[in-house]
Design a protein around this motif. Sequence first.
Motif, PDB file in Angstrom:
ATOM      1  N   ARG A 165       0.825  -1.216   0.000  1.00  0.00           N
ATOM      2  CA  ARG A 165       0.000   0.000   0.000  1.00  0.00           C
ATOM      3  C   ARG A 165       0.858   1.264   0.000  1.00  0.00           C
ATOM      4  O   ARG A 165       0.489   2.272  -0.615  1.00  0.00           O
ATOM      5  N   GLU A 190      -5.054   6.391  -1.635  1.00  0.00           N
ATOM      6  CA  GLU A 190      -5.262   5.418  -0.561  1.00  0.00           C
ATOM      7  C   GLU A 190      -6.638   4.766  -0.639  1.00  0.00           C
ATOM      8  O   GLU A 190      -6.780   3.555  -0.420  1.00  0.00           O
ATOM      9  N   PHE A 191      -7.646   5.544  -0.982  1.00  0.00           N
ATOM     10  CA  PHE A 191      -9.000   4.993  -1.017  1.00  0.00           C
ATOM     11  C   PHE A 191      -9.169   4.027  -2.199  1.00  0.00           C
ATOM     12  O   PHE A 191      -9.784   2.969  -2.066  1.00  0.00           O
ATOM     13  N   THR A 192      -8.589   4.400  -3.359  1.00  0.00           N
ATOM     14  CA  THR A 192      -8.680   3.516  -4.521  1.00  0.00           C
ATOM     15  C   THR A 192      -7.900   2.231  -4.280  1.00  0.00           C
ATOM     16  O   THR A 192      -8.355   1.134  -4.628  1.00  0.00           O
ATOM     17  N   SER A 194      -7.363   0.833  -1.414  1.00  0.00           N
ATOM     18  CA  SER A 194      -8.161   0.033  -0.481  1.00  0.00           C
ATOM     19  C   SER A 194      -9.281  -0.698  -1.206  1.00  0.00           C
ATOM     20  O   SER A 194      -9.552  -1.873  -0.924  1.00  0.00           O
ATOM     21  N   ASP A 195      -9.919  -0.012  -2.156  1.00  0.00           N
ATOM     22  CA  ASP A 195     -10.981  -0.649  -2.935  1.00  0.00           C
ATOM     23  C   ASP A 195     -10.437  -1.819  -3.768  1.00  0.00           C
ATOM     24  O   ASP A 195     -11.091  -2.867  -3.888  1.00  0.00           O
ATOM     25  N   LEU A 196      -9.245  -1.634  -4.353  1.00  0.00           N
ATOM     26  CA  LEU A 196      -8.641  -2.709  -5.145  1.00  0.00           C
ATOM     27  C   LEU A 196      -8.343  -3.926  -4.263  1.00  0.00           C
ATOM     28  O   LEU A 196      -8.586  -5.070  -4.670  1.00  0.00           O
ATOM     29  N   GLU A 197      -7.826  -3.672  -3.076  1.00  0.00           N
ATOM     30  CA  GLU A 197      -7.529  -4.769  -2.156  1.00  0.00           C
ATOM     31  C   GLU A 197      -8.802  -5.517  -1.771  1.00  0.00           C
ATOM     32  O   GLU A 197      -8.830  -6.759  -1.691  1.00  0.00           O
ATOM     33  N   ARG A 198      -9.849  -4.758  -1.518  1.00  0.00           N
ATOM     34  CA  ARG A 198     -11.111  -5.370  -1.096  1.00  0.00           C
ATOM     35  C   ARG A 198     -11.741  -6.165  -2.243  1.00  0.00           C
ATOM     36  O   ARG A 198     -12.290  -7.260  -2.022  1.00  0.00           O
ATOM     37  N   GLU A 199     -11.661  -5.635  -3.461  1.00  0.00           N
ATOM     38  CA  GLU A 199     -12.317  -6.289  -4.596  1.00  0.00           C
ATOM     39  C   GLU A 199     -11.546  -7.507  -5.099  1.00  0.00           C
ATOM     40  O   GLU A 199     -12.143  -8.537  -5.445  1.00  0.00           O
ATOM     41  N   HIS A 200     -10.203  -7.390  -5.166  1.00  0.00           N
ATOM     42  CA  HIS A 200      -9.411  -8.441  -5.800  1.00  0.00           C
ATOM     43  C   HIS A 200      -8.547  -9.235  -4.831  1.00  0.00           C
ATOM     44  O   HIS A 200      -8.103 -10.332  -5.180  1.00  0.00           O
TER      45      HIS A 200
END
Length: 265
Positions: A165, A190-192, A194-200
Amino acid sequence: MELIENQGRTEVVIAAGGLGTRRAEWSRYLPKEFYPVQGIPGIVHVLDEIAQMGCVRAAMVHHPYYEHFIHAWASRALVDSQGYARAAERPLPHGPRWPGLDLRFTAQQGPYSDITSVLNADAMLDHPHELYVAYADNLYPEDDPLLRLRDTDGGTSVIVRPYNRTEAPSRGVIVCDRGFMVDLVEKPDEFTASDLEREHGPDSLVLLEGRARTDRSFLDFLWSYRPGRAMEPKLSLALSVYARTHPVRVCPISSPVTDLGSPAP
């Protein structure tokens, strides 16, 4: 487009078209690629890496601002292995530092972007069937990424490092599946991230690095590539578009990266 067979020779573009604005205190005087690393200019480390490929034709594409510096001094200093020894009245070296390297120089012609550097080199090197890309401001002291790319199965491929990150906002983040690029997000905040980590999932994410192997199919695509108005003309984003319809392999390394464009500590 007429292709030239390389007859066992490797073609490389050294992408050095930037102005190094993040470290302008240095780069207003000299290109950032000449910043010393372990006692020698960074560009020498890049050329050492390239020379390991054997017989190589390389085109170094620099920013026009540095044209006089490159042609008046740097091109001679990098190519003429005996010039300094003669001037200093020292014993002449036994041979060139890079005996298999045919190094050429050209100022970037066209819109300012790394894509322009690649296309300038592709034309200068007579449209080879494949072209390796080395960003001059990225060094990998614990690995040989160009050799890693050469050992892949062919086609277009890119060097990547493990995702984290902290580094994500300064690199391209690739979503990969079974060793191939699926998508790419350039310098996510940071927010994008985090979204990538959560989705993939973090294990499906890697960081794009400054070495690539491009085949003729991708280079032909690049000549006709026109990014949308909301997209920057960046090679990484062109790769992500190409990867939607063609395989782009990811080749991992673990070496840290020395970024010559980063501000001095």
